[in-house]
Scaffold this active site. Sequence first.
Site, mmCIF file in Angstrom:
data_model
loop_
_atom_site.group_PDB
_atom_site.id
_atom_site.type_symbol
_atom_site.label_atom_id
_atom_site.label_comp_id
_atom_site.label_asym_id
_atom_site.label_seq_id
_atom_site.Cartn_x
_atom_site.Cartn_y
_atom_site.Cartn_z
ATOM 1 N N ASN A 96 -49.106 -33.952 -12.655
ATOM 2 C CA ASN A 96 -49.932 -33.468 -11.550
ATOM 3 C C ASN A 96 -51.015 -32.560 -12.141
ATOM 4 O O ASN A 96 -50.713 -31.748 -13.007
ATOM 5 C CB ASN A 96 -49.040 -32.667 -10.569
ATOM 6 N N CYS A 106 -45.322 -54.261 22.905
ATOM 7 C CA CYS A 106 -44.227 -54.998 22.272
ATOM 8 C C CYS A 106 -43.924 -56.241 23.106
ATOM 9 O O CYS A 106 -43.685 -56.127 24.313
ATOM 10 C CB CYS A 106 -43.003 -54.093 22.213
ATOM 11 N N GLN A 110 -43.473 -41.862 -1.552
ATOM 12 C CA GLN A 110 -43.736 -41.315 -0.214
ATOM 13 C C GLN A 110 -44.956 -41.998 0.381
ATOM 14 O O GLN A 110 -45.309 -41.764 1.530
ATOM 15 C CB GLN A 110 -44.007 -39.806 -0.316
ATOM 16 N N ASN A 111 -45.638 -42.805 -0.416
ATOM 17 C CA ASN A 111 -46.894 -43.393 0.044
ATOM 18 C C ASN A 111 -46.651 -44.588 0.960
ATOM 19 O O ASN A 111 -45.695 -45.336 0.773
ATOM 20 C CB ASN A 111 -47.744 -43.813 -1.159
ATOM 21 N N CYS A 123 -42.161 -51.208 17.470
ATOM 22 C CA CYS A 123 -42.227 -50.747 18.856
ATOM 23 C C CYS A 123 -41.744 -49.305 18.956
ATOM 24 O O CYS A 123 -40.688 -48.957 18.437
ATOM 25 C CB CYS A 123 -41.363 -51.661 19.729
ATOM 26 N N CYS A 135 -40.205 -55.828 24.811
ATOM 27 C CA CYS A 135 -39.830 -54.873 25.863
ATOM 28 C C CYS A 135 -41.025 -54.258 26.590
ATOM 29 O O CYS A 135 -40.840 -53.480 27.524
ATOM 30 C CB CYS A 135 -38.945 -53.779 25.285
ATOM 31 N N CYS A 176 -38.401 -49.693 21.447
ATOM 32 C CA CYS A 176 -37.165 -50.365 21.026
ATOM 33 C C CYS A 176 -37.032 -50.487 19.517
ATOM 34 O O CYS A 176 -35.982 -50.891 19.016
ATOM 35 C CB CYS A 176 -37.037 -51.746 21.680
ATOM 36 N N HIS A 229 -41.415 -43.329 3.301
ATOM 37 C CA HIS A 229 -42.149 -42.978 4.524
ATOM 38 C C HIS A 229 -42.761 -44.190 5.220
ATOM 39 O O HIS A 229 -43.658 -44.036 6.049
ATOM 40 C CB HIS A 229 -43.234 -41.922 4.211
HETATM 41 C C1 BJW Z 1 -52.713 -35.772 -8.177
HETATM 42 C C2 BJW Z 1 -53.926 -36.431 -8.363
HETATM 43 C C3 BJW Z 1 -53.971 -37.386 -9.398
HETATM 44 C C4 BJW Z 1 -54.182 -35.092 -6.732
HETATM 45 N N1 BJW Z 1 -52.871 -37.605 -10.157
HETATM 46 N N2 BJW Z 1 -51.643 -36.014 -8.938
HETATM 47 C C5 BJW Z 1 -36.506 -28.500 4.607
HETATM 48 C C6 BJW Z 1 -37.306 -27.380 4.445
HETATM 49 C C7 BJW Z 1 -38.472 -27.225 5.188
HETATM 50 C C8 BJW Z 1 -38.869 -28.202 6.102
HETATM 51 C C9 BJW Z 1 -38.094 -29.305 6.264
HETATM 52 C C10 BJW Z 1 -36.915 -29.447 5.521
HETATM 53 N N3 BJW Z 1 -36.346 -30.624 5.875
HETATM 54 C C11 BJW Z 1 -37.140 -31.242 6.779
HETATM 55 C C12 BJW Z 1 -38.200 -30.477 7.059
HETATM 56 C C13 BJW Z 1 -39.314 -30.808 8.026
HETATM 57 C C14 BJW Z 1 -40.361 -31.720 7.464
HETATM 58 C C15 BJW Z 1 -40.970 -31.053 6.244
HETATM 59 O O1 BJW Z 1 -40.640 -31.339 5.123
HETATM 60 N N4 BJW Z 1 -41.915 -30.159 6.490
HETATM 61 C C16 BJW Z 1 -42.577 -29.432 5.403
HETATM 62 C C17 BJW Z 1 -44.034 -29.869 5.327
HETATM 63 C C18 BJW Z 1 -42.430 -27.951 5.625
HETATM 64 N N5 BJW Z 1 -39.801 -33.034 7.163
HETATM 65 C C19 BJW Z 1 -39.672 -33.987 8.062
HETATM 66 O O2 BJW Z 1 -39.960 -33.815 9.230
HETATM 67 C C20 BJW Z 1 -39.093 -35.301 7.582
HETATM 68 N N6 BJW Z 1 -38.052 -35.738 8.422
HETATM 69 C C21 BJW Z 1 -36.825 -35.155 8.431
HETATM 70 O O3 BJW Z 1 -36.552 -34.237 7.701
HETATM 71 O O4 BJW Z 1 -35.946 -35.746 9.301
HETATM 72 C C22 BJW Z 1 -34.653 -35.158 9.477
HETATM 73 C C23 BJW Z 1 -34.613 -34.547 10.841
HETATM 74 C C24 BJW Z 1 -35.065 -35.238 11.935
HETATM 75 C C25 BJW Z 1 -35.043 -34.671 13.189
HETATM 76 C C26 BJW Z 1 -34.561 -33.379 13.342
HETATM 77 C C27 BJW Z 1 -34.092 -32.697 12.245
HETATM 78 C C28 BJW Z 1 -34.104 -33.279 10.987
HETATM 79 C C29 BJW Z 1 -40.154 -36.404 7.673
HETATM 80 C C30 BJW Z 1 -41.317 -36.155 6.802
HETATM 81 C C31 BJW Z 1 -42.346 -37.281 7.020
HETATM 82 C C32 BJW Z 1 -43.660 -37.001 6.312
HETATM 83 N N7 BJW Z 1 -44.673 -37.894 6.816
HETATM 84 C C33 BJW Z 1 -45.985 -37.890 6.191
HETATM 85 C C34 BJW Z 1 -46.899 -38.833 7.007
HETATM 86 C C35 BJW Z 1 -46.546 -40.298 6.749
HETATM 87 C C36 BJW Z 1 -47.425 -41.228 7.524
HETATM 88 C C37 BJW Z 1 -48.874 -41.101 7.152
HETATM 89 O O5 BJW Z 1 -49.264 -41.444 6.044
HETATM 90 O O6 BJW Z 1 -49.633 -40.655 8.033
HETATM 91 O O7 BJW Z 1 -45.876 -38.330 4.842
HETATM 92 S S1 BJW Z 1 -46.703 -36.266 6.035
HETATM 93 C C38 BJW Z 1 -47.436 -36.570 4.449
HETATM 94 O O8 BJW Z 1 -46.799 -35.724 3.467
HETATM 95 C C39 BJW Z 1 -47.069 -38.004 4.071
HETATM 96 C C40 BJW Z 1 -46.724 -37.860 2.630
HETATM 97 O O9 BJW Z 1 -45.922 -38.940 2.194
HETATM 98 C C41 BJW Z 1 -46.045 -36.535 2.557
HETATM 99 C C42 BJW Z 1 -46.048 -35.930 1.181
HETATM 100 O O10 BJW Z 1 -47.328 -35.627 0.747
HETATM 101 P P1 BJW Z 1 -47.708 -35.810 -0.786
HETATM 102 O O11 BJW Z 1 -47.580 -37.220 -1.163
HETATM 103 O O12 BJW Z 1 -46.965 -34.837 -1.603
HETATM 104 O O13 BJW Z 1 -49.283 -35.489 -0.752
HETATM 105 P P2 BJW Z 1 -50.037 -34.082 -0.829
HETATM 106 O O14 BJW Z 1 -51.412 -34.274 -0.343
HETATM 107 O O15 BJW Z 1 -49.242 -33.012 -0.203
HETATM 108 O O16 BJW Z 1 -50.081 -33.744 -2.381
HETATM 109 C C43 BJW Z 1 -50.833 -34.535 -3.301
HETATM 110 C C44 BJW Z 1 -50.549 -34.028 -4.702
HETATM 111 O O17 BJW Z 1 -51.196 -34.890 -5.617
HETATM 112 C C45 BJW Z 1 -51.086 -32.620 -4.973
HETATM 113 O O18 BJW Z 1 -50.066 -31.853 -5.610
HETATM 114 C C46 BJW Z 1 -52.248 -32.853 -5.940
HETATM 115 O O19 BJW Z 1 -52.401 -31.791 -6.888
HETATM 116 C C47 BJW Z 1 -51.838 -34.103 -6.620
HETATM 117 N N8 BJW Z 1 -52.911 -34.955 -7.159
HETATM 118 N N9 BJW Z 1 -54.840 -36.011 -7.480
HETATM 119 C C48 BJW Z 1 -51.780 -36.947 -9.920
HETATM 120 N N10 BJW Z 1 -55.150 -38.107 -9.687
HETATM 121 ZN ZN ZN Z 2 -40.042 -53.030 22.151
#
Ligand code: BJW
Ligand code: ZN
Length: 256
Positions: free
Chosen positions: A213, A147, A101-102, A127, A150, A130, A119
């Site tokens: 984790n 862009c 996811q990173n 863009c 466009c 487009c 992600h």
């Molecule tokens: C350690 C450690 C160490 C610490 N060693 N571990 C179903 C149910 C509910 C909601 C939804 C669903 N389906 C979709 C949704 C909506 C939404 C969603 O999931 N929301 C929830 C938050 C409720 N999802 C979306 O919108 C996704 N799109 C989608 O579903 O499209 C379909 C659609 C489209 C249109 C209409 C309808 C449907 C897209 C999700 C995109 C997420 N984007 C981000 C930003 C990316 C860009 C950026 O970097 O700015 O992605 S948000 C952010 O969260 C980033 C991450 O990749 C993602 C996950 O986070 P992650 O990696 O888990 O980090 P943390 O901080 O949460 O956790 C860190 C963990 O590490 C912790 O547990 C620590 O304990 C641990 N840790 N040190 C090992 N040393």
């Molecule tokens: Zn463009």
Amino acid sequence: MDIPASLIHALQQARRVAALTGAGISAESGVPTFREAQTGLWARYDPHELATPEAFRRNPRLVWEWYAWRREKVARVEPNPGHYALVEMERRFPEFILATQNVDGLHRRAGSRRVLELHGDITRSKCFACGRPAEAGSQTEEVPPRCPACGGRLRPDVVWFGETLPEGTLAAAMDAAARCQVFLSIGTSSLVYPAAALPERALEAGAVVVEINPSETPLTPRAAYSLRGPAGVVLPILLDRLGPRPSDQGGETGSG
Ligand code: BJW
Ligand code: ZN
């Protein structure tokens, strides 16, 4: 660290292994996570103001500059032993797929070859209008740049809330989750979908699901094993306990 013998055995027998990583694996490299109470990005910044298409429409300059700041941070850090352990796993298991996811590119910089970036990639831009990828050097002075094709505004090539994941990439990750014998969920809060559905898919298909984790997540009660500790410590120990690769023991003629 105590690693159950049954887990070591399952990994020694496995041919198909899938891993999903989240921000936690890069924490030890100095990249902030998102949801941790004191240190996570969302403790200081509101995701609705920065990581949605609506936020970009409202204030493209703010969003662009926030990502530019994070891009600079990522450029200054290095992969850690957790990333390198996953490179070694790719060499070790005949079928190993790493979905992340990173957006920091650290898996590729460490040397992992088969990486599914769910992600996107913070170092790339595309863009907003487009969708064309921005070519290096083609950017205008304006912030965000325009862009060349466009005239639309450029945005980071990452997946924001409400946006769909790259279709082929998600499908490949789902397929790997459904086929694997062991699934490793590493450093993710297991809250963000559809990525969080990957271990669920692996569970349905009967895989051994392992969580690495320091904290509990919604996946913990369903994981067969929970290894509590930082990925940069746990993964190298796990690898060490597996012993030498089968092809290093002279028993098999590895074809590379
Ligand atoms: C350690 C450690 C160490 C610490 N060693 N571990 C179903 C149910 C509910 C909601 C939804 C669903 N389906 C979709 C949704 C909506 C939404 C969603 O999931 N929301 C929830 C938050 C409720 N999802 C979306 O919108 C996704 N799109 C989608 O579903 O499209 C379909 C659609 C489209 C249109 C209409 C309808 C449907 C897209 C999700 C995109 C997420 N984007 C981000 C930003 C990316 C860009 C950026 O970097 O700015 O992605 S948000 C952010 O969260 C980033 C991450 O990749 C993602 C996950 O986070 P992650 O990696 O888990 O980090 P943390 O901080 O949460 O956790 C860190 C963990 O590490 C912790 O547990 C620590 O304990 C641990 N840790 N040190 C090992 N040393
Ligand atoms: Zn463009």
